[in-house]
Design a protein around this motif. Structure first.
Motif, mmCIF file in Angstrom:
data_model
loop_
_atom_site.group_PDB
_atom_site.id
_atom_site.type_symbol
_atom_site.label_atom_id
_atom_site.label_comp_id
_atom_site.label_asym_id
_atom_site.label_seq_id
_atom_site.Cartn_x
_atom_site.Cartn_y
_atom_site.Cartn_z
ATOM 1 N N GLY A 1 0.798 -1.256 -0.023
ATOM 2 C CA GLY A 1 -0.047 -0.039 0.064
ATOM 3 C C GLY A 1 0.912 1.300 -0.017
ATOM 4 N N PHE A 2 1.884 1.399 0.999
ATOM 5 C CA PHE A 2 2.910 2.533 0.695
ATOM 6 C C PHE A 2 3.386 2.496 -0.353
ATOM 7 N N THR A 3 3.927 1.711 -1.011
ATOM 8 C CA THR A 3 4.776 1.459 -2.396
ATOM 9 C C THR A 3 3.679 2.093 -3.390
ATOM 10 N N LYS A 4 2.257 1.730 -3.292
ATOM 11 C CA LYS A 4 1.394 2.297 -4.287
ATOM 12 C C LYS A 4 1.161 3.832 -4.142
ATOM 13 N N ALA A 5 1.409 4.420 -2.979
ATOM 14 C CA ALA A 5 1.135 5.588 -2.691
ATOM 15 C C ALA A 5 2.406 6.536 -2.548
ATOM 16 N N LYS A 11 13.530 2.674 4.804
ATOM 17 C CA LYS A 11 14.742 1.513 4.354
ATOM 18 C C LYS A 11 13.996 0.412 3.586
ATOM 19 N N GLN A 12 12.790 -0.108 3.937
ATOM 20 C CA GLN A 12 12.165 -1.186 3.452
ATOM 21 C C GLN A 12 11.608 -0.642 2.061
ATOM 22 N N LEU A 13 11.001 0.610 2.179
ATOM 23 C CA LEU A 13 10.404 1.200 1.092
ATOM 24 C C LEU A 13 11.566 1.403 -0.126
ATOM 25 N N GLU A 14 12.635 2.102 0.454
ATOM 26 C CA GLU A 14 13.705 2.313 -0.652
ATOM 27 C C GLU A 14 14.106 1.080 -1.394
ATOM 28 N N GLN A 15 13.944 -0.207 -0.939
ATOM 29 C CA GLN A 15 14.034 -1.462 -1.527
ATOM 30 C C GLN A 15 13.155 -1.681 -2.657
ATOM 31 N N ARG A 16 11.995 -1.132 -2.586
ATOM 32 C CA ARG A 16 10.723 -1.410 -3.415
ATOM 33 C C ARG A 16 10.751 -0.069 -4.624
ATOM 34 N N PRO A 41 22.445 23.606 14.083
ATOM 35 C CA PRO A 41 23.240 22.922 13.312
ATOM 36 C C PRO A 41 23.459 21.576 13.940
ATOM 37 N N GLU A 42 23.478 21.509 15.477
ATOM 38 C CA GLU A 42 23.638 20.065 15.747
ATOM 39 C C GLU A 42 22.435 19.019 15.157
ATOM 40 N N GLN A 43 21.283 19.801 15.308
ATOM 41 C CA GLN A 43 19.899 18.737 14.665
ATOM 42 C C GLN A 43 20.350 18.682 13.241
ATOM 43 N N CYS A 44 20.545 19.611 12.550
ATOM 44 C CA CYS A 44 21.049 19.350 10.962
ATOM 45 C C CYS A 44 22.082 18.093 10.805
ATOM 46 N N ASP A 45 23.120 18.377 11.615
ATOM 47 C CA ASP A 45 24.300 17.439 11.370
ATOM 48 C C ASP A 45 23.660 15.831 11.911
ATOM 49 N N ALA A 46 22.966 15.799 12.926
ATOM 50 C CA ALA A 46 22.449 14.633 13.051
ATOM 51 C C ALA A 46 21.488 13.860 11.883
ATOM 52 N N ILE A 47 20.590 14.652 11.643
ATOM 53 C CA ILE A 47 19.727 14.393 10.527
ATOM 54 C C ILE A 47 20.797 13.964 9.128
ATOM 55 N N HIS A 48 21.799 14.822 8.773
ATOM 56 C CA HIS A 48 22.544 14.503 7.689
ATOM 57 C C HIS A 48 23.400 13.160 7.879
ATOM 58 N N VAL A 49 23.953 13.030 9.209
ATOM 59 C CA VAL A 49 24.686 11.619 9.277
ATOM 60 C C VAL A 49 23.640 10.505 9.229
ATOM 61 N N LEU A 50 22.448 10.688 9.841
ATOM 62 C CA LEU A 50 21.443 9.583 9.708
ATOM 63 C C LEU A 50 20.985 9.192 8.432
ATOM 64 N N PHE A 51 20.895 10.231 7.496
ATOM 65 C CA PHE A 51 20.419 9.795 6.118
ATOM 66 C C PHE A 51 21.653 9.613 5.390
ATOM 67 N N GLN A 52 22.837 9.911 5.492
ATOM 68 C CA GLN A 52 23.843 9.529 4.871
ATOM 69 C C GLN A 52 24.142 8.055 5.347
ATOM 70 N N SER A 53 23.872 7.454 6.572
ATOM 71 C CA SER A 53 24.307 6.148 6.867
ATOM 72 C C SER A 53 23.272 5.119 6.562
ATOM 73 N N ILE A 54 22.084 5.685 5.779
ATOM 74 C CA ILE A 54 21.097 4.522 5.549
ATOM 75 C C ILE A 54 21.774 3.604 4.485
ATOM 76 N N GLU A 55 21.644 2.345 4.983
ATOM 77 C CA GLU A 55 22.148 1.440 3.987
ATOM 78 C C GLU A 55 21.114 0.383 3.631
ATOM 79 N N ILE A 56 20.622 0.236 2.613
ATOM 80 C CA ILE A 56 19.569 -0.910 2.145
ATOM 81 C C ILE A 56 19.902 -2.352 2.557
ATOM 82 N N PHE A 57 19.291 -2.980 3.484
ATOM 83 C CA PHE A 57 19.576 -4.134 4.173
ATOM 84 C C PHE A 57 19.007 -5.249 3.059
#
Length: 181
Positions: free
Chosen positions: A77-81, A127-132, A165-181
């Motif tokens: 459903g999420f993929t269709k939307a 992460k699950q949706l990025e695989q699809r 800046p600390e919040q933006c850095d944390a968001i940046h690090v998190l999004f950069q670290s995403i690896e599709i499992f």
């Protein structure tokens, strides 16, 4: 609960979408709705902004186990939307990351835990949706590009919430670290 029509779900207010989703998740958990009905109802509620916002408020912040162990039919459903939900899902990851930091600074452990739960659930789903579907990855990359360049598609979002800046850095690090499992 009377069976809602597609038209009913497509015209829900934000509050109506919250109320519907709370009841609906309980019915899905109790296996009172078929997969075909789940898919049809997800597509209808996720077809408009109030529905998307209301659905995710309940889904990500509530206590439904379906947010921690996402059923295959939900992923479908999420993929269709994807076009309707990719931006809000990326924003939920970013906002919950920033808010966990803010609550931690304020010594508000309860709200920090809530933000961390939303972050964990949103990130898992992303992460699950990025695989699809490539749309989700592209949306995440748009936010990353904005963070790296200091301007871009997500700059209004970052400015509106006045992330430090600390919040933006944390968001940046998190999004950069995403690896599709």
């Amino acid at each position: 609960m009377q069976e809602p029509t597609n038209s009913d779900l497509q015209s829900l207010s934000f509050q109506g979408a919250i109320a519907f989703t709370q009841t609906w998740l309980g019915q899905v958990e109790a296996q009172k709705i078929s997969d075909a009905e789940i898919l049809m109802q997800m597509q209808a509620i996720l077809s408009h902004q109030n529905g998307v916002r209301g659905f995710f408020v309940v889904y990500l912040t509530g206590d439904s186990p379906l947010a921690d162990q996402v059923p295959e039919i939900f992923l479908e459903g999420f993929t269709k939307a994807a076009a309707q939900i990719s931006e809000i899902l990326v924003k939920n990851v970013a906002m919950s990351t920033a808010m966990a930091i803010a609550h931690g600074r304020n010594g508000d452990a309860e709200n920090q835990q809530g933000s961390e739960q939303v972050q964990r659930r949103s990130l898992n789903l992303l992460k699950q949706l990025e695989q699809r579907d490539v749309i989700f990855k592209n949306e995440r990359l748009r936010l990353l590009q904005t963070l790296e360049a200091g301007s871009g598609d997500y700059q209004d979002f970052l400015d509106r919430w006045q992330y430090e800046p600390e919040q933006c850095d944390a968001i940046h690090v998190l999004f950069q670290s995403i690896e599709i499992f």
